[in-house]
Design an enzyme around this catalytic site. Sequence first.
Site, PDB file in Angstrom:
ATOM      1  N   GLU A 176       0.841  -1.204   0.000  1.00  0.00           N
ATOM      2  CA  GLU A 176       0.000   0.000   0.000  1.00  0.00           C
ATOM      3  C   GLU A 176       0.875   1.252   0.000  1.00  0.00           C
ATOM      4  OE1 GLU A 176      -2.014  -0.699   3.632  1.00  0.00           O
ATOM      5  OE2 GLU A 176      -3.250  -2.322   2.823  1.00  0.00           O
ATOM      6  N   LEU A 198      -6.117  -1.043  -0.737  1.00  0.00           N
ATOM      7  CA  LEU A 198      -6.014  -1.106   0.719  1.00  0.00           C
ATOM      8  C   LEU A 198      -6.777  -2.335   1.213  1.00  0.00           C
ATOM      9  CD1 LEU A 198      -6.429   2.088   2.900  1.00  0.00           C
ATOM     10  CD2 LEU A 198      -6.603  -0.226   3.792  1.00  0.00           C
ATOM     11  N   SER A 199      -6.188  -3.509   0.915  1.00  0.00           N
ATOM     12  CA  SER A 199      -6.830  -4.764   1.298  1.00  0.00           C
ATOM     13  C   SER A 199      -5.729  -5.782   1.535  1.00  0.00           C
ATOM     14  CB  SER A 199      -7.772  -5.243   0.190  1.00  0.00           C
ATOM     15  OG  SER A 199      -8.184  -6.559   0.481  1.00  0.00           O
ATOM     16  N   GLU A 200      -5.305  -5.919   2.784  1.00  0.00           N
ATOM     17  CA  GLU A 200      -4.182  -6.798   3.095  1.00  0.00           C
ATOM     18  C   GLU A 200      -4.463  -8.225   2.675  1.00  0.00           C
ATOM     19  OE1 GLU A 200      -5.388  -4.544   5.159  1.00  0.00           O
ATOM     20  OE2 GLU A 200      -3.711  -3.177   5.478  1.00  0.00           O
ATOM     21  N   HIS A 221      -0.707   0.339  16.356  1.00  0.00           N
ATOM     22  CA  HIS A 221       0.353   0.495  15.363  1.00  0.00           C
ATOM     23  C   HIS A 221       1.738   0.373  15.998  1.00  0.00           C
ATOM     24  CE1 HIS A 221      -3.110   2.591  13.612  1.00  0.00           C
ATOM     25  NE2 HIS A 221      -2.579   2.374  12.432  1.00  0.00           N
ATOM     26  N   PHE A 234       2.291  -1.876   8.788  1.00  0.00           N
ATOM     27  CA  PHE A 234       2.481  -2.184  10.201  1.00  0.00           C
ATOM     28  C   PHE A 234       2.067  -3.628  10.486  1.00  0.00           C
ATOM     29  CE2 PHE A 234       1.771   2.368   9.856  1.00  0.00           C
ATOM     30  CZ  PHE A 234       2.942   2.835  10.416  1.00  0.00           C
ATOM     31  N   ASP A 251       0.838  -4.848  12.885  1.00  0.00           N
ATOM     32  CA  ASP A 251      -0.450  -4.859  13.586  1.00  0.00           C
ATOM     33  C   ASP A 251      -1.620  -5.194  12.651  1.00  0.00           C
ATOM     34  OD1 ASP A 251       0.536  -2.976  16.182  1.00  0.00           O
ATOM     35  OD2 ASP A 251       1.547  -2.622  14.285  1.00  0.00           O
TER      36      ASP A 251
END
Lengths: 374, 335
Positions: free
Chosen positions: B30, B68-70, B139, B93, B95
Amino acid sequence: MPGTITPIVMPKWGLSMKEGTVTRWIVQEGDEIAVGNEIVEIETEKIASALEATDSGLLRRLVAEEGDLLPVKALLGVLVEGEVSDDEIDAFVEGFVVPEDDDEDDEEELGPAYLYAETAAGRLRYTSQGEGAETVLLVHGFGGDLDNWLFNIDALAAESTVVALDLPGHGPSPTPIPDPSVPGLANAVLEFMDAADVGAAHLVGHSLGGAIALALAASAPGRVRSVTLVCPAGLGPDINRDYIDGFVSSASRRQLKPVLENLFADAGLVNRSLVDGVLRYKRLDGVTESLTALADGVFPGGAQSWVEPGLIAGLEAPALVIFGAEDRIVPASHADAASGATVEIVDGAGHMVQMEAAPRVNSLISAHIARAAG
Amino acid sequence: MARNLSMNEAVNEALDQEMARDPAVIVMGEDISGGTGAPGEDDAWGGPLGVTKGLSVKHGDRVMDTPLSESAFIGAAIGAACSGLRPVAELMFVDFMGVCFDEIFNQAAKFRYMFGGKAETPVVIRCMAGAGFRAAAQHSQMLTPIFTHIPGLKVVFPSNAYDAKGLLIQSIRDNDPVIFFEHKNLYDTKTDVPEGLYTIPFAEANVVREGGDATIVTYGQTVQRSLDAASTLAKEGIECDVIDLRTLSPIDMDTVLESVEETGRLVCVDEANPRCSIAADVSATVTQEIFGSLKAGVRMVTAPHTPVPFSPALEDIYIPGADRIASAVRQTVAN
């Protein structure tokens, strides 16, 4: 006549040294010191060695205590010539300021630490120190680099211009080795001399670098004013191939440390930094392949492929052979074949005799160069 | 030639040089280039902290901004790895692992095993971790133990720029999935880094200081803090071995055991929460393997079992500091 005060300071052995520990004073307050006397033992991150006096005088004050860890250029003691009172010495010690160890300042003062020469074999790193009329060229051995001379460069630079290079395939940016043989590397050194404007030089070669120096002295006699062969290859067939193979194949500190211990009479000199430095080199892409090719070229089947002790007698340049008596890589008995050379065997030292017995080796080299230069 | 590089420069250089060497290496994540939906602004971001800046200019569409989609892009990277590429995906991150964890722990980590060794997944997942960045509880975590728990994943955590470059190149060339941690607070720290390519093998801990009285084992941000503690202790006559594990899976327990056999005293320092942490793992292994060598109880210095606080004052004492490390060593030596 008013007296003069000269400080004895922590030396800078090698370009990376920042501090050192005073392990033992060899001399006492009240001793008369001559240039070249060993005065104090210093241990750095790399190795331990004795500091030689570069000035003469009466040792009036020991400032550093044994066990002190001090920065480069810190005051260790005070030498005096002539009449100086204790009060004046107190004031000198009190007012002494350790210069900041700032690499950028060093570069302005001393010129750049490292230079680069463009040769047919690629870009080779070297250093040039001192401004003497005679030039000394230091050639390291298998798997080494110009830092193998860290205890020798400054001492020799007091009288000569000292140039030390990284052979092809060695150093922090190793190039491939175009011809992994003794004559091939001798040719690479000659090309380096051309590229770096080294006209004629006193060659000092260690180990494989000794064979290279001998080959070069025989093939380009006009460029060589004397040769010093330190624990050299090229004088006999024997080589500790287990060491060579272990050096090439070891990937971890645990594997490499016992291999490197073969280089010194005192295995305790092989400390963490020394092992890490070799590992940093060996981890570079292409180094394992280069060293394997070099080992197969110069030590195929566990014996040296280039054995030419007979060349020494025919050299125009005078030759000196130095061995550590406890050399476990190339046997010191190979010196017997060096007919025509002056031979010095240094007791209590191994293959890295120029590090382990630096003051002795430095004075042998200096005297040899002085004789050759007439 | 060696130069002083910061850790983010070293990571950038490793990616750049490996992409130049091997056309199978791609980089995705991203905002690692321009930010999705920002045409005409290529290379505007280079990641949230600028680590990948400049790569898209040199390597074009081999540096891919993702939605934006892990779960989508980590899954895509793992699939690409199985199909012959060597993707380096930036999770930003660590997290955020929760939303893509199935792809990591139940897919990538299992392929080699479940397909009888016929499938390889040479993917690297880079992620920022750690506290001290004023980024609050979501984070700032040190989630290393969650990954070391999973067989089939390799877990790497450099503490300096030299190690970061060599370990990242090794990670890219490795044929298994590697979780590559980068501590946000270490990006600006500088060390000598060679210009050329080099690799640091996995499972080789770095003994960064040798002492002999006590052993401190750690990784990441707390390596420097442990060295600071060791300097303080040296003035009191206590000399410490400090071991930087460098890789957490596989882990170099031989170096730890060798050191503790000599010192008889062990302090494990970990920025992770204490339970089932790397510190707990190392403590248990040492106790099991060489109990007879121990002269004192093993001590752990870790974060507390709480989320990372947002209050700067609390965050600062949350991370194990040199004072706490030094006093733990004093306690082991007093016994």
